[in-house]
Design a protein around this motif. Structure first.
Motif, mmCIF file in Angstrom:
data_model
loop_
_atom_site.group_PDB
_atom_site.id
_atom_site.type_symbol
_atom_site.label_atom_id
_atom_site.label_comp_id
_atom_site.label_asym_id
_atom_site.label_seq_id
_atom_site.Cartn_x
_atom_site.Cartn_y
_atom_site.Cartn_z
ATOM 1 N N TRP A 131 -2.690 -0.457 81.707
ATOM 2 C CA TRP A 131 -4.097 -0.736 81.413
ATOM 3 C C TRP A 131 -4.918 -0.630 82.697
ATOM 4 C CZ3 TRP A 131 -6.173 -0.481 76.871
ATOM 5 C CH2 TRP A 131 -5.455 -0.885 75.729
ATOM 6 N N TRP A 132 -6.009 0.035 82.609
ATOM 7 C CA TRP A 132 -6.930 0.194 83.745
ATOM 8 C C TRP A 132 -7.290 -1.176 84.323
ATOM 9 C CZ3 TRP A 132 -9.876 4.370 85.965
ATOM 10 C CH2 TRP A 132 -11.013 3.992 86.664
ATOM 11 N N HIS A 133 -7.708 -2.101 83.447
ATOM 12 C CA HIS A 133 -8.179 -3.395 83.958
ATOM 13 C C HIS A 133 -7.054 -4.185 84.627
ATOM 14 C CE1 HIS A 133 -7.124 -4.212 79.680
ATOM 15 N NE2 HIS A 133 -6.598 -5.309 80.178
ATOM 16 N N GLU A 134 -5.822 -3.962 84.170
ATOM 17 C CA GLU A 134 -4.732 -4.728 84.779
ATOM 18 C C GLU A 134 -4.428 -4.276 86.193
ATOM 19 O OE1 GLU A 134 -1.409 -4.963 82.089
ATOM 20 O OE2 GLU A 134 -2.508 -6.320 80.748
ATOM 21 N N ILE A 135 -4.594 -3.006 86.460
ATOM 22 C CA ILE A 135 -4.278 -2.544 87.822
ATOM 23 C C ILE A 135 -5.534 -2.404 88.697
ATOM 24 C CG2 ILE A 135 -4.210 -0.050 87.226
ATOM 25 C CD1 ILE A 135 -1.783 0.059 89.249
ATOM 26 N N VAL A 136 -6.638 -1.984 88.118
ATOM 27 C CA VAL A 136 -7.832 -1.737 88.941
ATOM 28 C C VAL A 136 -8.496 -3.055 89.356
ATOM 29 C CG1 VAL A 136 -10.150 -0.695 88.976
ATOM 30 C CG2 VAL A 136 -8.228 0.583 88.001
ATOM 31 N N ASP A 137 -8.583 -3.980 88.415
ATOM 32 C CA ASP A 137 -9.350 -5.205 88.685
ATOM 33 C C ASP A 137 -8.782 -6.043 89.836
ATOM 34 O OD1 ASP A 137 -10.928 -4.358 86.674
ATOM 35 O OD2 ASP A 137 -10.573 -6.051 85.307
ATOM 36 N N ARG A 138 -7.474 -5.939 90.050
ATOM 37 C CA ARG A 138 -6.899 -6.773 91.107
ATOM 38 C C ARG A 138 -6.885 -6.092 92.489
ATOM 39 N NH1 ARG A 138 -1.898 -4.635 91.824
ATOM 40 N NH2 ARG A 138 -0.774 -3.885 89.992
ATOM 41 N N GLN A 139 -7.448 -4.902 92.582
ATOM 42 C CA GLN A 139 -7.452 -4.189 93.872
ATOM 43 C C GLN A 139 -8.587 -4.673 94.769
ATOM 44 O OE1 GLN A 139 -5.058 -1.832 94.579
ATOM 45 N NE2 GLN A 139 -4.217 -2.125 92.509
ATOM 46 N N SER A 140 -8.430 -4.410 96.038
ATOM 47 C CA SER A 140 -9.506 -4.666 97.001
ATOM 48 C C SER A 140 -10.660 -3.710 96.701
ATOM 49 C CB SER A 140 -8.989 -4.413 98.420
ATOM 50 O OG SER A 140 -10.074 -4.121 99.276
ATOM 51 N N ASP A 141 -11.890 -4.212 96.890
ATOM 52 C CA ASP A 141 -13.023 -3.308 96.657
ATOM 53 C C ASP A 141 -13.432 -2.579 97.941
ATOM 54 O OD1 ASP A 141 -14.391 -5.249 98.019
ATOM 55 O OD2 ASP A 141 -15.554 -5.961 96.291
ATOM 56 N N TYR A 195 -24.988 -0.166 86.786
ATOM 57 C CA TYR A 195 -24.209 -0.015 88.020
ATOM 58 C C TYR A 195 -25.139 0.423 89.135
ATOM 59 C CZ TYR A 195 -19.853 0.038 85.307
ATOM 60 O OH TYR A 195 -18.799 -0.280 84.490
ATOM 61 N N THR A 196 -25.218 -0.376 90.189
ATOM 62 C CA THR A 196 -25.960 0.068 91.371
ATOM 63 C C THR A 196 -25.034 0.956 92.202
ATOM 64 O OG1 THR A 196 -25.170 -1.769 92.697
ATOM 65 C CG2 THR A 196 -27.232 -2.118 91.468
ATOM 66 N N TYR A 197 -25.600 1.564 93.239
ATOM 67 C CA TYR A 197 -24.745 2.335 94.151
ATOM 68 C C TYR A 197 -23.712 1.430 94.820
ATOM 69 C CZ TYR A 197 -26.779 6.842 93.334
ATOM 70 O OH TYR A 197 -27.123 8.019 92.723
ATOM 71 N N GLY A 198 -24.101 0.188 95.106
ATOM 72 C CA GLY A 198 -23.150 -0.771 95.685
ATOM 73 C C GLY A 198 -22.014 -1.054 94.710
ATOM 74 N N ASP A 199 -22.366 -1.261 93.431
ATOM 75 C CA ASP A 199 -21.330 -1.504 92.415
ATOM 76 C C ASP A 199 -20.395 -0.301 92.294
ATOM 77 O OD1 ASP A 199 -22.646 -3.879 91.748
ATOM 78 O OD2 ASP A 199 -23.789 -2.940 90.108
ATOM 79 N N MET A 200 -20.997 0.872 92.282
ATOM 80 C CA MET A 200 -20.182 2.085 92.121
ATOM 81 C C MET A 200 -19.200 2.231 93.280
ATOM 82 S SD MET A 200 -20.600 3.765 89.284
ATOM 83 C CE MET A 200 -19.976 5.416 89.604
ATOM 84 N N LEU A 201 -19.675 1.942 94.479
ATOM 85 C CA LEU A 201 -18.762 2.056 95.631
ATOM 86 C C LEU A 201 -17.584 1.094 95.465
ATOM 87 C CD1 LEU A 201 -17.885 3.121 98.370
ATOM 88 C CD2 LEU A 201 -19.445 1.500 99.457
ATOM 89 N N LYS A 202 -17.881 -0.129 95.018
ATOM 90 C CA LYS A 202 -16.796 -1.099 94.823
ATOM 91 C C LYS A 202 -15.828 -0.632 93.732
ATOM 92 C CE LYS A 202 -19.169 -5.217 96.455
ATOM 93 N NZ LYS A 202 -20.127 -6.235 96.048
#
Ligand code: WT7
Length: 656
Positions: free
Chosen positions: A239-249, A114-121
């Protein structure tokens, strides 16, 4: 406070250590810390802390540095700040988006960078998901996760929206989780299906399922899929992936008051009820960032830093998440145990990621010593340039081994003393300045004022031993015990009027270096983690076979202290030598508190040594547990009791 202390202190104070290690000229030449820091702090302490606070990104500057209404402190009053912004956005805005934040290594060997950019997203998406779930500023969120990136992401997402996180160590039981969730009235629990430990997928979710039956405030459970193991799913679960993955970064963060609660972290005290240690934002971030940069000499562009602590402890909060991320550090995060699949795992990871700074605990160092030098010697450890230790006193022998075998006689060692309550390191050598002595935490950091005092609050002076007290407030100090202001004042500020009593004994050597001597209250330190005797006693007496229990921490070569329990059985219950009851009681404690609190030994006795006022004399039991002659027993209500206890034990000793 118990009066069992002084003999121990005087015994320990006989120890003598003459070895000195001066910093190398090369290290000095490049060190972050310079003597000017001490001078600045001495000249004007508050100005010094203001200067450190100015290193952070504030949305609005404070109007007052400190408001000190003993024992309640406020720092950087009127300032507005966001913790996640300082850990993430700032790095991205200043061009560091591509720098690695975490090299994650799962126990099975899976990796993720995870880069800092990835972490922010990721944190932005998680913050948006929390908002969708209905979490708002001021709410509490319990986090019960293994050591995986989502743990840091979840913490930062909470911080970003102003919800206080309460991380509960994944090794704690469902009952411990219930107590912590209910005390903080958490609305949400973030957990995972499980995590990998010792080569197997260990389930976590069942403990949460069990817990939420008794936690009326919990509205939802957010579940990270880590292992993919079979997991029951109920109406509250998402599920984390079901709700988190579809959010705006993208997530626009709000800035909060400097004194806005950042987190609660529960720690053991001298009573059965864990204390919810409250930390707020501006002061905590200031001091964790400052201490991390100076104590570990962080050069963020080139260092690879690895703190082996779990996110469930304060070390994971201050020196895996907040301090290092504010400093833009590249870190290693490892999910599993140090012996899986081989006893060289940690060393292999140091070689693989070219770790330059390692921060770990004496209990692991002693374990490595026991395993043998072939494991560290099988790897290239020459990337290391600085070593740290935390959690309990490090004995000079382990210190020297750490220096020679792990550090190749090249790396300065920082033995860092602090507590969940202090939020950040307060006593430690500063690399490049301090001439270290094996086993000593040396001295206070700039801006910190500590004294070693006796029962009458007199400073003991060089060569003396007594109690460690802090005499001036510091930015990252706890702001209280969640919901219990009186307990806060009573626990920390009443033993010595107007001073913070840390609960530790300490001595000053002839040159004024500080040597920590361990807890002086009834709190045990097992593998660097505090466990209260009362808590284990309560767990034991909650078992139907036990009438009364007294627990002590006895010296243990590997874990610092081991838990030894003396139990009186209820009438009609026979103690079987077959160890059935013994195992049952140990398992019972593991169920009630967590495996970390399992007694090493359970000794069945007919009586316990008590004073006339009925107080259990743990000091005498500790003598028994450590196979010593019994010390002064004149205050015992029944002078024969120790003889009876020893005789009873010799006839039916139970140990495993
Ligand atoms: C207690 C605090 C600080 C993070 C880990 C533990 C003991 C901690 C040292 C050290 C001697 C130490 C003290 C302290 N302790 N570091 N370097 N030398 N003792 O946090 O669970 O809040 O425990 O750990 O007894 O009071 P904690």
């Amino acid at each position: 406070m118990s009066n069992d202390i002084s003999p121990e202190i005087s015994i320990d104070n006989l120890g003598h250590e003459d070895r000195h290690f001066a910093p190398s000229p090369e290290f000095v030449a490049q060190a972050n810390a310079t003597p000017a820091l001490f001078e600045a702090a001495k000249a004007d302490r508050l100005k010094f802390w203001e200067d450190q606070a100015s290193q952070l990104a504030w949305d609005k500057k404070w109007s007052q540095v400190l408001d000190w209404q003993l024992p309640f402190a406020k720092w950087f009053i009127g300032g507005k700040i966001n913790a996640a912004y300082n850990c993430l956005d700032r790095h991205v805005l200043e061009g560091r988006a591509d720098r690695v934040a975490y090299y994650f290594e799962g126990e099975p060997g899976d990796t993720k960078v995870y880069t800092y950019g990835d972490m922010l997203k990721e944190v932005s998406k998680a913050a948006n998901a929390l908002t969708e779930i209905g979490i708002k500023s001021g709410d509490r969120v319990a986090i019960y996760l293994p050591m995986i990136p989502e743990a840091a992401i979840a913490m930062l997402a909470c911080a970003r929206i102003g919800a206080a996180h309460s991380v509960v160590f994944g090794g704690f039981s469902a009952d411990s989780l219930v107590a912590r969730i209910n005390d903080a009235q958490a609305k949400l629990v973030i957990t995972s299906d499980g995590g990998y430990r010792r080569g197997a997928a260990m389930a976590l979710k069942p403990a949460v399922d069990e817990a939420v039956k008794s936690t009326p405030t919990v509205e939802n459970v957010l579940v990270v899929k880590r292992t993919g193991q079979e997991t029951a799913f109920g109406a509250k679960d998402i599920w984390w992936h079901e709700i988190v993955d579809r959010q705006s970064d993208k997530h626009e963060c709000e800035f909060f008051d400097s004194e806005h609660p950042l987190f609660i972290l529960y720690t053991s005290g001298t009573t059965a009820k864990p204390k919810g240690i409250l930390h707020t934002t501006g002061g905590y971030l200031t001091q964790t960032a400052f201490s991390h940069k100076m104590v570990f000499d962080i050069k963020a562009e080139k260092d690879v830093y690895w703190c082996t602590a779990d996110i469930g402890w304060i070390t994971g909060h201050s020196y895996v998440v907040y301090g290092p991320m504010i400093n833009g550090t590249t870190q290693v995060m490892y999910e599993g145990t140090p012996d899986t699949p081989s006893k060289a795992r940690v060393f292999q990871l140091i070689e693989k990621y070219k770790v330059s700074i390692l921060y770990t605990a004496p209990t692991l160092i002693r374990t490595w010593m026991k395993w043998g030098v072939e494991f560290p010697n099988s790897c290239d450890l020459t990337s290391l340039r600085l070593l740290g230790s935390v959690g309990e006193p490090i004995n000079p022998e382990a210190w020297m081994w750490y220096r020679e075998v792990i550090g190749g006689n090249r790396c300065p060692i920082v033995d860092t003393w602090w507590q969940t309550e202090t939020g950040a390191i307060l006593i430690s050598p500063l690399p490049g300045i301090t001439h270290t002595k094996p086993g000593s935490a040396m001295g206070t950091l700039p801006g910190i004022v500590a004294k070693v005092i006796d029962d009458e609050e007199r400073e003991v002076g060089n060569g003396g031993a007594g109690y460690l007290a802090l005499t001036e407030p510091w930015p990252s100090m706890l702001r209280g015990i969640w919901g219990e202001p009186e307990r806060y004042a009573e626990t920390y500020w009443s033993r010595f009027a107007g001073k913070y009593f840390a609960g530790d004994g300490a001595k000053l050597d002839d040159e004024g270096a500080i040597w920590l001597l361990g807890r002086v209250d009834d709190v045990m330190n097992v593998s660097g983690h505090r466990i209260s005797t009362t808590e284990v006693e309560s767990a034991l007496v909650s078992h139907p076979a036990v009438a009364e229990a007294a627990v002590v921490g006895a010296k243990d070569e590997m874990t610092g202290q081991g838990i030894v329990a003396f139990v009186i059985l209820r009438g009609g219950i026979e103690h079987h030598e077959g160890e059935v009851l013994n195992k049952e009681l140990r398992d019972h404690v593991a169920k009630e508190i967590g495996p970390i609190a399992k007694p090493r030994q359970i000794l069945v006795v007919n009586e316990l040594p008590k004073t006339r006022s009925g107080k259990i004399m743990r000091r005498l039991l500790r003598d028994v547990a450590e196979n010593r002659e019994t010390g002064d027993a004149t205050t015992l209500a029944d002078p024969n009791i120790m003889k009876l206890i020893r005789e009873g034990l010799n006839s039916g000793k139970s140990e495993d």
